[in-house]
Design a protein around this motif. Sequence first.
Motif, PDB file in Angstrom:
ATOM      1  N   UNK A 196       0.799  -1.233   0.000  1.00 22.64           N
ATOM      2  CA  UNK A 196       0.000   0.000   0.000  1.00 22.64           C
ATOM      3  C   UNK A 196       0.831   1.283   0.000  1.00 22.64           C
ATOM      4  N   UNK A 197       1.891   1.410   0.848  1.00 22.41           N
ATOM      5  CA  UNK A 197       2.648   2.655   0.862  1.00 22.41           C
ATOM      6  C   UNK A 197       3.862   2.656  -0.061  1.00 22.41           C
ATOM      7  N   UNK A 198       3.979   1.631  -0.915  1.00 22.41           N
ATOM      8  CA  UNK A 198       5.109   1.545  -1.841  1.00 22.41           C
ATOM      9  C   UNK A 198       4.709   2.207  -3.152  1.00 22.41           C
ATOM     10  N   UNK A 199       5.341   3.315  -3.481  1.00 20.19           N
ATOM     11  CA  UNK A 199       5.005   4.061  -4.693  1.00 20.19           C
ATOM     12  C   UNK A 199       5.437   3.344  -5.964  1.00 20.19           C
ATOM     13  N   UNK A 223      -2.563  11.510 -13.233  1.00 19.02           N
ATOM     14  CA  UNK A 223      -2.422  10.524 -12.169  1.00 19.02           C
ATOM     15  C   UNK A 223      -1.484  11.057 -11.085  1.00 19.02           C
ATOM     16  N   UNK A 224      -1.278  10.266 -10.039  1.00 22.61           N
ATOM     17  CA  UNK A 224      -0.524  10.750  -8.877  1.00 22.61           C
ATOM     18  C   UNK A 224       0.935  11.034  -9.220  1.00 22.61           C
ATOM     19  N   UNK A 225       1.547  10.183 -10.037  1.00 21.60           N
ATOM     20  CA  UNK A 225       2.960  10.358 -10.401  1.00 21.60           C
ATOM     21  C   UNK A 225       3.087  10.467 -11.915  1.00 21.60           C
ATOM     22  N   UNK A 226       3.819  11.454 -12.376  1.00 23.50           N
ATOM     23  CA  UNK A 226       4.032  11.619 -13.806  1.00 23.50           C
ATOM     24  C   UNK A 226       4.898  10.479 -14.336  1.00 23.50           C
ATOM     25  N   UNK A 227       4.623  10.025 -15.555  1.00 25.11           N
ATOM     26  CA  UNK A 227       5.476   8.984 -16.152  1.00 25.11           C
ATOM     27  C   UNK A 227       6.940   9.420 -16.145  1.00 25.11           C
ATOM     28  N   UNK A 230      11.054   8.809 -10.872  1.00 24.99           N
ATOM     29  CA  UNK A 230      11.841   7.724 -10.307  1.00 24.99           C
ATOM     30  C   UNK A 230      11.128   7.067  -9.130  1.00 24.99           C
ATOM     31  N   UNK A 231      11.203   5.744  -9.079  1.00 24.61           N
ATOM     32  CA  UNK A 231      10.685   4.935  -7.976  1.00 24.61           C
ATOM     33  C   UNK A 231       9.164   5.037  -7.823  1.00 24.61           C
ATOM     34  N   UNK A 232       8.462   5.236  -8.923  1.00 22.23           N
ATOM     35  CA  UNK A 232       7.000   5.305  -8.873  1.00 22.23           C
ATOM     36  C   UNK A 232       6.417   4.542 -10.060  1.00 22.23           C
ATOM     37  N   UNK A 233       5.114   4.246  -9.963  1.00 18.53           N
ATOM     38  CA  UNK A 233       4.372   3.670 -11.080  1.00 18.53           C
ATOM     39  C   UNK A 233       3.344   4.701 -11.559  1.00 18.53           C
ATOM     40  N   UNK A 234       3.350   5.032 -12.837  1.00 17.00           N
ATOM     41  CA  UNK A 234       2.458   6.086 -13.325  1.00 17.00           C
ATOM     42  C   UNK A 234       0.998   5.662 -13.391  1.00 17.00           C
ATOM     43  N   UNK A 328      10.507   2.095  -3.539  1.00 18.73           N
ATOM     44  CA  UNK A 328       9.703   3.260  -3.876  1.00 18.73           C
ATOM     45  C   UNK A 328      10.257   4.476  -3.175  1.00 18.73           C
ATOM     46  N   UNK A 329       9.487   5.555  -3.226  1.00 20.24           N
ATOM     47  CA  UNK A 329       9.894   6.782  -2.549  1.00 20.24           C
ATOM     48  C   UNK A 329       9.858   6.574  -1.043  1.00 20.24           C
TER      49      UNK A 329
END
Length: 547
Positions: A196-199, A223-227, A230-234, A328-329
């Motif tokens: 859940x808290x892993x970006x 979406x929450x993170x732009x494509x 780093x360390x995120x899923x768009x 993730x972040x």
Amino acid sequence: MLMAAVTALPSRAILTWPNCAEVTNANFTAVTLSNRGTDMTAEPMKMAFDLLAAKTEDAKGKVDVYFTERLGKVRKFDSKTGKVLTLATISLKIDAGTSSDGVHGIALDPGFKTNHFVYIYYSNLGTTDKAWRVSRFTLNADHTVLDLASEVVVLKVPISGGSKHPGGALQFDAYGDLWIGTGNDAKTDDFPTYSSPNTNDLRGKILRIHPTADGKYTIPEGNLFKPGTEKTRPEIYVMGNRNPYSITLDPVRRWLTWGDVGPDDKDMDGKAINGTGQTMKTEEYDLATAPGNYGYPFFSGDYQTKSSINAAAPAMPANTDWGTSGPGLQTLPPAIAPIYAYKRACAITGPIYRYDGDLNSSNKFPPHFTRKWLVTDFNSDNAKITAFTLNDGGTAITAQENVIGIPLHAPEEMQFGPDGALYVINYNGYRSSGPNTAIIRIDYGGECRPLEPKVETTATVAIETGGRGLAGKGPQVQVTRASGLLVTVATEGAFSLDVRDLSGRLVLSRQAKGPAPIALSEVRQAGVYFLQVRNAEGERSLKIVRD
């Protein structure tokens, strides 16, 4: 189409329906669609709809209901015959008794009438490919057989296997974006920090993707993170969920609602939270008007699940437990509180209703429910339906009432069908089936069913201005709110004006010479519309939200 910020948002529209009688529980009846004789259902999960009525026909009784059963069946209530068909049985490798894995979400492609595409969320627990899959299948031309060999895997969410919290809801919006609710993949640990808290992980999230004709997908803007971050899923729209088992979308504002099922027994520090005398509220109804982080596993409902976190300033702590998904972040987005929390049960969101005066249907719900958000709870054999009234910004519940009066039996899902009736999956009991296990349709039989709403002068209209013009020029456009909408094009010479709805359908088209006012008489229903004005200098685009 270029859009800028909202420049105006007056007070809420007042919609009046003359001569409408008061709505009472006696106006509603439940019609059972799926549990008669050989049509008995077992562990029904999610549903999707296909309207068979032509625009001039009464839509009542002309809705096919597609639904899934957890242990593998994909089924359909055929409105022409009144029978339930089994379209396919997906072969599963699951421990049906100890996990909640199986076949869950179902959604029909926006182009379903011509391409016959069906999207299904299910657990694939083979020896080498443990994942929740979102796959596209194709139905035959008469929609009686789902071709399992046609499967195209659109998205995989890798899992450990044997999950208690699979999520599984699917829903398309008017833009053709597919929203997907995923659980946190918990097994014995109710508070896993690897999901859940892993970006950089798709579990414990609500995802938003745009499926493409080749069986792949693109990432919608916003979406929450732009494509490329780093360390995120768009794909992530909201994160920090435990088991967002039910999701719905407001068809006008595209607000996202979900029920996040809360934790049992103990928090992250081993402290009991669900014993006798419990006061903590760990169950959530959530509403997102924008992407964000909803805090799990560090927060649940109004409860701070780890005592070292300052609940008054819920900036998330460093997260360093990545599991197998990659880091993730460490610094997460701030936690957002639920719009409504209550003591442990099992939150199920229903839809936000939008009355459609143009819909020809003798069983559609009345305008009394317009803009109201219906919710219920799974953990009851006599569950009630509650209607929440929301403020204009979607940030607070201003009133609530128990409505309709028809008891539900462990409801799994509530959705308004294309006929304006309310459809409910009654699961009946945990991993069990019985006389109350059914798909039911709740009809309104009262007299308040006007053809179109009468909009008074306080109509809510949010306007987003922008556009592009030759050499920075373009027609100047002003929208005013009278007993309807009036567009004034403040330009000399000829111009053209088009208005389209979210699906791209042309609502109206005008040609005139300016400066000239044009009444948007066709734009009378609540909804989002795109207005485009062109002249020799260029074009101007506006987004109008009529609530």
